[in-house]
Write a protein that holds these residues in place. Sequence first.
Motif, mmCIF file in Angstrom:
data_model
loop_
_atom_site.group_PDB
_atom_site.id
_atom_site.type_symbol
_atom_site.label_atom_id
_atom_site.label_comp_id
_atom_site.label_asym_id
_atom_site.label_seq_id
_atom_site.Cartn_x
_atom_site.Cartn_y
_atom_site.Cartn_z
ATOM 1 N N THR A 1 19.152 3.574 6.360
ATOM 2 C CA THR A 1 17.944 3.259 7.124
ATOM 3 C C THR A 1 16.764 4.107 6.665
ATOM 4 O O THR A 1 15.635 3.617 6.538
ATOM 5 C CB THR A 1 18.188 3.474 8.628
ATOM 6 O OG1 THR A 1 19.287 2.665 9.045
ATOM 7 C CG2 THR A 1 16.959 3.104 9.437
ATOM 8 N N THR A 2 17.019 5.389 6.401
ATOM 9 C CA THR A 2 15.960 6.280 5.914
ATOM 10 C C THR A 2 15.499 5.864 4.530
ATOM 11 O O THR A 2 14.287 5.841 4.242
ATOM 12 C CB THR A 2 16.465 7.734 5.896
ATOM 13 O OG1 THR A 2 16.926 8.091 7.197
ATOM 14 C CG2 THR A 2 15.360 8.680 5.468
ATOM 15 N N ILE A 3 16.457 5.531 3.657
ATOM 16 C CA ILE A 3 16.109 5.079 2.309
ATOM 17 C C ILE A 3 15.300 3.786 2.378
ATOM 18 O O ILE A 3 14.277 3.628 1.699
ATOM 19 C CB ILE A 3 17.377 4.861 1.470
ATOM 20 C CG1 ILE A 3 18.203 6.151 1.374
ATOM 21 C CG2 ILE A 3 17.022 4.346 0.075
ATOM 22 C CD1 ILE A 3 17.499 7.298 0.714
ATOM 23 N N GLY A 4 15.737 2.867 3.217
ATOM 24 C CA GLY A 4 15.049 1.581 3.326
ATOM 25 C C GLY A 4 13.666 1.677 3.926
ATOM 26 O O GLY A 4 12.825 0.797 3.700
ATOM 27 N N ALA A 5 13.407 2.735 4.695
ATOM 28 C CA ALA A 5 12.079 2.900 5.291
ATOM 29 C C ALA A 5 11.010 3.201 4.250
ATOM 30 O O ALA A 5 9.819 3.000 4.507
ATOM 31 C CB ALA A 5 12.113 4.008 6.346
ATOM 32 N N VAL A 6 11.419 3.674 3.065
ATOM 33 C CA VAL A 6 10.439 3.957 1.999
ATOM 34 C C VAL A 6 9.849 2.661 1.450
ATOM 35 O O VAL A 6 8.621 2.479 1.507
ATOM 36 C CB VAL A 6 11.064 4.814 0.885
ATOM 37 C CG1 VAL A 6 10.081 4.996 -0.271
ATOM 38 C CG2 VAL A 6 11.494 6.178 1.439
ATOM 39 N N PRO A 7 10.643 1.732 0.924
ATOM 40 C CA PRO A 7 10.031 0.464 0.507
ATOM 41 C C PRO A 7 9.427 -0.294 1.674
ATOM 42 O O PRO A 7 8.428 -1.023 1.505
ATOM 43 C CB PRO A 7 11.201 -0.313 -0.117
ATOM 44 C CG PRO A 7 12.434 0.314 0.440
ATOM 45 C CD PRO A 7 12.091 1.761 0.617
ATOM 46 N N GLY A 8 9.996 -0.110 2.870
ATOM 47 C CA GLY A 8 9.435 -0.786 4.033
ATOM 48 C C GLY A 8 8.034 -0.344 4.381
ATOM 49 O O GLY A 8 7.275 -1.096 5.017
ATOM 50 N N ALA A 9 7.650 0.869 3.982
ATOM 51 C CA ALA A 9 6.320 1.403 4.285
ATOM 52 C C ALA A 9 5.332 1.216 3.136
ATOM 53 O O ALA A 9 4.197 1.704 3.210
ATOM 54 C CB ALA A 9 6.423 2.880 4.642
ATOM 55 N N MET A 10 5.739 0.516 2.082
ATOM 56 C CA MET A 10 4.887 0.366 0.902
ATOM 57 C C MET A 10 3.792 -0.708 0.984
ATOM 58 O O MET A 10 2.817 -0.640 0.233
ATOM 59 C CB MET A 10 5.759 0.077 -0.325
ATOM 60 C CG MET A 10 6.421 1.311 -0.902
ATOM 61 S SD MET A 10 5.189 2.466 -1.531
ATOM 62 C CE MET A 10 6.205 3.890 -1.875
ATOM 63 N N PRO A 11 3.880 -1.715 1.862
ATOM 64 C CA PRO A 11 2.829 -2.738 1.879
ATOM 65 C C PRO A 11 1.405 -2.215 1.995
ATOM 66 O O PRO A 11 0.529 -2.658 1.235
ATOM 67 C CB PRO A 11 3.223 -3.621 3.071
ATOM 68 C CG PRO A 11 4.706 -3.531 3.088
ATOM 69 C CD PRO A 11 5.025 -2.105 2.710
ATOM 70 N N PRO A 12 1.094 -1.252 2.911
ATOM 71 C CA PRO A 12 -0.295 -0.767 2.927
ATOM 72 C C PRO A 12 -0.663 -0.002 1.663
ATOM 73 O O PRO A 12 -1.848 0.042 1.281
ATOM 74 C CB PRO A 12 -0.336 0.148 4.159
ATOM 75 C CG PRO A 12 1.069 0.521 4.429
ATOM 76 C CD PRO A 12 1.896 -0.645 3.996
ATOM 77 N N VAL A 13 0.323 0.580 0.989
ATOM 78 C CA VAL A 13 0.055 1.282 -0.265
ATOM 79 C C VAL A 13 -0.335 0.280 -1.341
ATOM 80 O O VAL A 13 -1.258 0.515 -2.141
ATOM 81 C CB VAL A 13 1.292 2.107 -0.702
ATOM 82 C CG1 VAL A 13 1.005 2.863 -1.999
ATOM 83 C CG2 VAL A 13 1.703 3.074 0.397
ATOM 84 N N ILE A 14 0.348 -0.867 -1.371
ATOM 85 C CA ILE A 14 -0.018 -1.925 -2.318
ATOM 86 C C ILE A 14 -1.443 -2.394 -2.058
ATOM 87 O O ILE A 14 -2.252 -2.532 -2.975
ATOM 88 C CB ILE A 14 0.965 -3.109 -2.206
ATOM 89 C CG1 ILE A 14 2.383 -2.686 -2.592
ATOM 90 C CG2 ILE A 14 0.506 -4.272 -3.097
ATOM 91 C CD1 ILE A 14 3.427 -3.769 -2.371
ATOM 92 N N GLY A 15 -1.743 -2.645 -0.782
ATOM 93 C CA GLY A 15 -3.085 -3.108 -0.446
ATOM 94 C C GLY A 15 -4.159 -2.091 -0.796
ATOM 95 O O GLY A 15 -5.220 -2.452 -1.329
ATOM 96 N N TYR A 16 -3.900 -0.833 -0.525
ATOM 97 C CA TYR A 16 -4.872 0.222 -0.832
ATOM 98 C C TYR A 16 -5.089 0.326 -2.341
ATOM 99 O O TYR A 16 -6.234 0.427 -2.804
ATOM 100 C CB TYR A 16 -4.374 1.554 -0.274
ATOM 101 C CG TYR A 16 -5.438 2.620 -0.205
ATOM 102 C CD1 TYR A 16 -6.118 2.867 0.970
ATOM 103 C CD2 TYR A 16 -5.769 3.387 -1.324
ATOM 104 C CE1 TYR A 16 -7.094 3.849 1.052
ATOM 105 C CE2 TYR A 16 -6.742 4.366 -1.268
ATOM 106 C CZ TYR A 16 -7.410 4.598 -0.079
ATOM 107 O OH TYR A 16 -8.383 5.563 -0.027
ATOM 108 N N ALA A 17 -3.992 0.307 -3.086
ATOM 109 C CA ALA A 17 -4.094 0.386 -4.547
ATOM 110 C C ALA A 17 -4.855 -0.809 -5.105
ATOM 111 O O ALA A 17 -5.606 -0.683 -6.080
ATOM 112 C CB ALA A 17 -2.699 0.459 -5.163
ATOM 113 N N ALA A 18 -4.676 -1.976 -4.498
ATOM 114 C CA ALA A 18 -5.372 -3.173 -4.960
ATOM 115 C C ALA A 18 -6.881 -3.044 -4.797
ATOM 116 O O ALA A 18 -7.653 -3.465 -5.660
ATOM 117 C CB ALA A 18 -4.865 -4.392 -4.196
ATOM 118 N N ALA A 19 -7.305 -2.442 -3.689
ATOM 119 C CA ALA A 19 -8.739 -2.325 -3.414
ATOM 120 C C ALA A 19 -9.367 -1.136 -4.118
ATOM 121 O O ALA A 19 -10.479 -1.232 -4.659
ATOM 122 C CB ALA A 19 -8.971 -2.215 -1.916
ATOM 123 N N ALA A 20 -8.675 0.007 -4.131
ATOM 124 C CA ALA A 20 -9.268 1.252 -4.637
ATOM 125 C C ALA A 20 -8.895 1.549 -6.082
ATOM 126 O O ALA A 20 -9.605 2.293 -6.769
ATOM 127 C CB ALA A 20 -8.849 2.424 -3.751
#
Length: 327
Positions: free
Chosen positions: A177-196
């Motif tokens: 569950t802890t390991i899976g929470a890392v990719p699970g929290a990546m969507p806003p990082v993708i969005g931020y990287a896309a814009a900035a």
Amino acid sequence: MSTEGDLGTAFEKPAGPQAHLMKEPAYKLRGAIPRMRDYLELTKPRITWLILMSTGIGYFFGLAGTAGWSQFLQHLGVLRLLHTVLGTGLIASGTAALNQWFEREADRKMRRTADRPLPAGRLESGRALAFGITLSAAGFLDLWLAVNPLAAGIGAFTLASYLFLYTPLKQRTWWSTTIGAVPGAMPPVIGYAAAAGRLTADCWVLFAILFLWQFPHFYSIAWMYREDYARAGIRMLPVVEPDGKSTARQIVLYGLALIPVSLVPSMLGMSGRIYLAGALLLGLWFLYSGIRVARDRTLLRARGVLLTSVVYLPFLYGLMLLDRPGL
């Protein structure tokens, strides 16, 4: 087993005198609709919308600071935003399909997943595999070519860590569950990287909020379906420690940790005082639902945590959007 054979007698071509009443194109269309639904089910659309919402939040805060809505709209980059949502959605959908392909045998053993297209036999595993790979590859290419390589790379990392770390670890340890929470929290990082085009502290705060939010959310699900998980050999925490004390403790601790982290956007100037007050109230409400399940470890209380988590995140994101300085 062919897909057509799985559709049942409801879609069989009529025989005898009535055969001429149904033309071939109409028959094919009627047979294709259930298959389309099964492929859509592979993508887990109810989860994908949450992923895209988080991606959109990341994109929003990745944009440069503006002095009003007019300037904000000028910097929005509508085409880039559309490709960010499309590419991320394709990778998320492909990951969901591939995850179901990996876990088709385990899904067959659980009541809540036994009717999914693969364990139910409505789709061939080879077709589902090809479908998942195609969606994932298309999403990666769209992010790479139409957005930027950083966003595409993060998307690829999200897929790989989810499928090749989290998924197999579910059969071995509750730490999955802890390991899976890392990719699970990546969507806003993708969005931020896309814009900035880069990653800053603002981005990692969004990551941290989503990372911590997942634990009460998924532990409540694990508690609700612990018997199902046990039958499938998936070692969720409530399966390993059936009394539920450790699960409830984890829900409370992560709910408690989420409160100060959720206030950081105001300290960084990402949002204002309205968000600060709202985030505090939402966090206390979320924590209260966790305390209730710790005091009364029942299915009803676990479902209460789940429902609270589903409401909490959109409301928190909404406050962020409405209370961004300069808008």
